[in-house]
Scaffold this motif. Structure first.
Motif, PDB file in Angstrom:
ATOM      1  N   ASP A 100       0.830  -1.194   0.000  1.00 10.78           N
ATOM      2  CA  ASP A 100       0.000   0.000   0.000  1.00 10.78           C
ATOM      3  C   ASP A 100       0.866   1.245   0.000  1.00 10.78           C
ATOM      4  OD1 ASP A 100      -2.922  -0.975   1.981  1.00 10.78           O
ATOM      5  OD2 ASP A 100      -2.252  -1.442  -0.039  1.00 10.78           O
TER       6      ASP A 100
ATOM      7  N   TYR B 171      -7.439  10.961   2.384  1.00 10.73           N
ATOM      8  CA  TYR B 171      -6.665   9.743   2.643  1.00 10.73           C
ATOM      9  C   TYR B 171      -5.823   9.890   3.893  1.00 10.73           C
ATOM     10  CZ  TYR B 171      -3.719   5.661   1.950  1.00 10.73           C
ATOM     11  OH  TYR B 171      -3.068   4.470   2.121  1.00 10.73           O
TER      12      TYR B 171
ATOM     13  N   SER C 108      -7.890   9.217   6.774  1.00  7.29           N
ATOM     14  CA  SER C 108      -8.656   7.960   6.722  1.00  7.29           C
ATOM     15  C   SER C 108      -7.965   6.843   7.508  1.00  7.29           C
ATOM     16  CB  SER C 108      -8.823   7.519   5.265  1.00  7.29           C
ATOM     17  OG  SER C 108      -7.588   6.986   4.793  1.00  7.29           O
TER      18      SER C 108
ATOM     19  N   SER D 101      -7.622   2.307   4.394  1.00  5.96           N
ATOM     20  CA  SER D 101      -8.167   1.068   3.851  1.00  5.96           C
ATOM     21  C   SER D 101      -7.892   1.011   2.344  1.00  5.96           C
ATOM     22  CB  SER D 101      -9.675   1.022   4.091  1.00  5.96           C
ATOM     23  OG  SER D 101     -10.294   2.068   3.369  1.00  5.96           O
ATOM     24  N   PRO D 102      -7.945  -0.184   1.741  1.00  7.41           N
ATOM     25  CA  PRO D 102      -7.765  -0.287   0.292  1.00  7.41           C
ATOM     26  C   PRO D 102      -8.770   0.571  -0.471  1.00  7.41           C
ATOM     27  CG  PRO D 102      -7.655  -2.454   1.278  1.00  7.41           C
ATOM     28  CD  PRO D 102      -8.047  -1.516   2.372  1.00  7.41           C
ATOM     29  N   GLN D 103     -10.009   0.685   0.066  1.00 10.39           N
ATOM     30  CA  GLN D 103     -11.046   1.493  -0.581  1.00 10.39           C
ATOM     31  C   GLN D 103     -10.619   2.960  -0.635  1.00 10.39           C
ATOM     32  OE1 GLN D 103     -13.729   0.966  -2.223  1.00 10.39           O
ATOM     33  NE2 GLN D 103     -14.650   2.982  -2.212  1.00 10.39           N
ATOM     34  N   SER D 104     -10.133   3.494   0.484  1.00  5.70           N
ATOM     35  CA  SER D 104      -9.755   4.914   0.516  1.00  5.70           C
ATOM     36  C   SER D 104      -8.536   5.159  -0.366  1.00  5.70           C
ATOM     37  CB  SER D 104      -9.534   5.400   1.946  1.00  5.70           C
ATOM     38  OG  SER D 104      -8.616   4.586   2.624  1.00  5.70           O
TER      39      SER D 104
ATOM     40  N   SER E 127      -7.837   3.468  -3.078  1.00  2.30           N
ATOM     41  CA  SER E 127      -8.345   3.359  -4.452  1.00  2.30           C
ATOM     42  C   SER E 127      -9.017   4.664  -4.890  1.00  2.30           C
ATOM     43  CB  SER E 127      -9.310   2.174  -4.502  1.00  2.30           C
ATOM     44  OG  SER E 127     -10.029   2.193  -5.660  1.00  2.30           O
ATOM     45  N   GLU E 128      -9.756   5.296  -3.983  1.00  3.67           N
ATOM     46  CA  GLU E 128     -10.409   6.580  -4.312  1.00  3.67           C
ATOM     47  C   GLU E 128      -9.365   7.663  -4.558  1.00  3.67           C
ATOM     48  OE1 GLU E 128     -14.375   5.572  -1.666  1.00  3.67           O
ATOM     49  OE2 GLU E 128     -12.987   7.100  -0.938  1.00  3.67           O
TER      50      GLU E 128
END
Lengths: 316, 118
Positions: free
Chosen positions: A19, A273, A276, A279-282, A284-285
């Motif tokens: 990440d 981010y 945040s 997370s992988p979702q954040s 990715s956004e």
């Protein structure tokens, strides 16, 4: 020391190297796009006064009745050079900030950290071997030394087993988060001010691109009324050029405006981010927004460079 | 833009731009006599001059809002430089400790050989 080692193990649980590599890539793309956006915009601020002077010269050439007032028309700067310099300074500071983010995110610190911790493990192992040898010896001097030293070094060995790159990446992520949160209000304020000032540039240029077209329209009518066919056709050629120039200029300004808008969105995603849970979702956004910004800035910059090359060629 | 939507006495920048462009476009009407078309172009040029004077004054006045933001950003920059230095320092400390352990190894051996243990 053993308790410290355990705490580190817990703290490092949520930090993934993969990440962080993605995050590093995002910051690098954000930095490149911002450098490109700055290069395009600063040139326009620099040209604010010269643009008006060029316009006045063009007016004097085309209108024989226009009065020449050198002090008023050419010796004063309607836009204060210090005010222009401040806008340029704003971009410079934004670029230093993004450069440092990229430097921190992209540095070889993990590799150096890993090499240094390996050296430390090796030298600690060397020392422990000597102590182990002394502990097993019949010599009372050697046994005494081994007893004193062993209690200090064993916990250090446990600590070193956790000192991988995850530790340095955690430190870097925290430092990046801190910087992004501190800078965020300033970046938002500067971005809003720069966009508003780019609006001045847009108004300056958008209100003049139709002027030569309007004059050519009048000249065309006169040539037509006079039955001057060669003049009429020459004017049509000039009109075609003027219309193409207008399209080019407005398109370039719109691209810069879009780049500034997507900068805002990408920066907003960077801040989100930082705040945040990573997370992988954040992530990715964040990647989505920065990729969009990078694409817009690159496209605008390529067109900008191409346009400057054509201008230089036309002038030479 | 329909004439009814073009402000007669523009105040904002957008209103000025709309009014100037409207005059310029109206001057392109081939059915309007040439002298009137030239008068419309002149009026657009005068209005543009007014607009640019207002814009320049605003541009010059609004410089102070940049200064505070630049200072905050400089603070973030100082923080970043400090963090980068701390990471580099941490690595240097590891290197120094490695050297110290290697020296400690040699010292232990020398101590056992040369000095009496109390």
């Amino acid at each position: 020391m053993q308790r410290l080692a355990l705490m580190l193990a817990v703290a490092l649980g949520g930090c993934g190297t993969a990440d962080f590599d993605e995050y590093k890539g995002v910051i690098s793309r954000f930095q490149t796009a911002t450098t490109q956006t700055s290069a395009m915009t600063v040139g326009y601020f620099d040209d604010l006064n010269d643009f008006e002077r060029r316009l006045t010269f063009a007016g004097l050439r085309s209108d024989s009745g226009m009065q020449l007032n050198i002090p008023q028309q050419f010796l004063r700067d309607p836009f204060d050079p210090r005010a222009i310099e401040l806008r340029k300074q704003a971009f410079q500071v934004i670029l230093i900030y993004t450069d440092l983010l990229a430097q921190l995110a992209g540095s070889d610190a993990p590799e150096r950290w890993q090499a240094s911790t390996q050296n430390l493990k090796d030298s600690a192992d060397g020392l422990l071997s000597t102590i182990d040898k002394f502990a097993g010896s019949d010599d009372p001097k050697e046994k005494s030394v081994a007893k004193e030293a062993a209690g200090l070094l064993e916990p250090l060995r446990i600590l070193l087993s956790f000192a991988g790159t995850e530790l340095i990446n955690l430190k870097r992520t925290k430092a990046l988060d801190r910087a992004v949160k501190t800078a965020s209000p300033a970046i938002e304020a500067l971005s809003a001010a720069l966009k508003r000032d780019m609006g001045t540039v847009f108004a300056q240029r958008a209100t003049i691109v139709l002027d030569p077209i309007a004059m050519l329209g009048v000249a065309y009518s006169k040539a037509q009324d006079a039955g001057n066919e060669s003049q009429r056709l020459r004017i049509l050629d000039d009109l075609e050029t003027a219309l193409a120039d207008r399209q080019t200029q407005l398109a370039e300004l719109r691209r810069i405006e879009t780049a500034l808008d997507t900068f805002d969105r990408a920066h907003g995603a960077l801040v989100a981010y930082a705040e945040s849970d990573k997370s992988p979702q954040s992530l990715s956004e964040l990647i989505g927004e920065v990729e969009r910004y990078a694409m817009v800035a690159q496209s605008a910059y390529d067109a900008f460079v191409e346009a400057r090359k054509k201008e230089e060629k036309a002038e030479s | 833009m329909p004439e009814s939507l073009v402000p007669l006495n523009p105040v904002t920048r957008d209103e000025y731009v709309a009014a100037i462009q409207d005059l310029q476009i109206r001057s392109m009407n081939p059915n309007t006599p040439v002298p009137q078309r030239l008068a419309l172009i002149n009026r657009a040029q005068e209005m543009r001059t007014q607009m640019m004077e207002i814009e320049a004054a605003r541009f010059n006045e609004n410089s102070s809002e940049y200064q505070g933001a630049i200072e905050t950003l400089n603070k973030a920059i100082r923080g970043l430089r400090k963090d980068i230095k701390e990471i580099d320092d941490a690595i240097r400390i590891l290197d120094s400790v490695s050297i110290a352990f290697a020296a400690g190894d040699r010292l232990l051996t020398a101590a056992v050989e040369h000095f009496p243990i109390p």
